[in-house]
Design an enzyme around this catalytic site. Sequence first.
Site: not given
Ligand code: 2RA
Length: 334
Positions: A11, A14, A40, A128, A234, A241
């Site tokens: 769910t 990913v 779930s 990632c 972030r 990314h």
């Molecule tokens: C992130 N690498 O980008 C970690 C988990 N995908 O928060």
Amino acid sequence: MGYKVGIVGATGAVGQEFIKLLGDRKFPLSELKLFASARSAGKQVEALGQTITIEEATETCFEGLDFVLFSASGTVSKALCPAAAKAGAVAIDNSSAFRMDPDVPLVVPEINGEAAKSHKGIIANPNCSTAISLMGAYPLHKAFGLKRMVASTYQAVSGTGAEAMQELEDQLKAWAKGEPIEHSVYPYQIAFNALPHVDVFLEDGYTKEEMKMLNEGRKIMSLPDLKVSCTCVRVPVMRSHSISINAEFERPVSVEAAREAIAAFEGVDVVDDPANKVYPMPLDYAGKVNCGVGRIRVDSALDNGLAFWVVGDQLWKGAALNAIQIAEYLVKSK
Ligand code: 2RA
């Protein structure tokens, strides 16, 4: 011949991409089972043209499966990947639980696919930002011999999951209406901001996410002496990314040779004509199988240095796609 595949974390963001990609890539499925938390379990979902009832992920739910794709917490993976392997399945785990385990291959198929064949029931999917970075760095390593990387990531909120994606959308809507912007997923508001804080801070001032680039990069490329300094940020991007990399090599480099090396490598495109404003951007790479490399230039601050920019879909090459490519690699290797 068809394969019986289970998805743990079905769910999640990913997990949903696992289902989509298994269908889009026509993975030879004979059965698909979906597993999630007890919360779930029992829900019915439409997946690949069938109605599937989600089952609770337990240690006894994997009997008869050939592959189990995991994208849940490290705690869940630690508890259930061994059970999946014991039931005879190949567990491909997207968490960090087993990545540095010497008995578990950590695989980007285009780089070290062969390593997947040495699995003992569990294969780890890389972080990632590592997987996307190496899609640019590895072809350059093959051409010039990589010694050192300084990397700065610009990570999409999809890396945190569906809740973060929704929060960014809600914050932008609130701003547009002139309403107060609230936050809960990150320590600060992400809309119109940049947070130099991905994952947990360690005593040396780096975060766990930043150390993954070093440790996983060394393991995947078999470069135990590779030096990496990474800053993970972030940013208010929904899905892909981006990583800025300054790399030092053993041998003399040139932009032309770098472009040729990247163009010759499977799974990555050269997108590099800055004079005409051509470079890879996150919006362009959401939902793309390949990663893109641009802004390639000699880095005069280093000996044999190159600076470049890599972009990839965090939910695909950064997670679900790479895991399915590992399964595809094993299927083709049979
Ligand atoms: C992130 N690498 O980008 C970690 C988990 N995908 O928060």
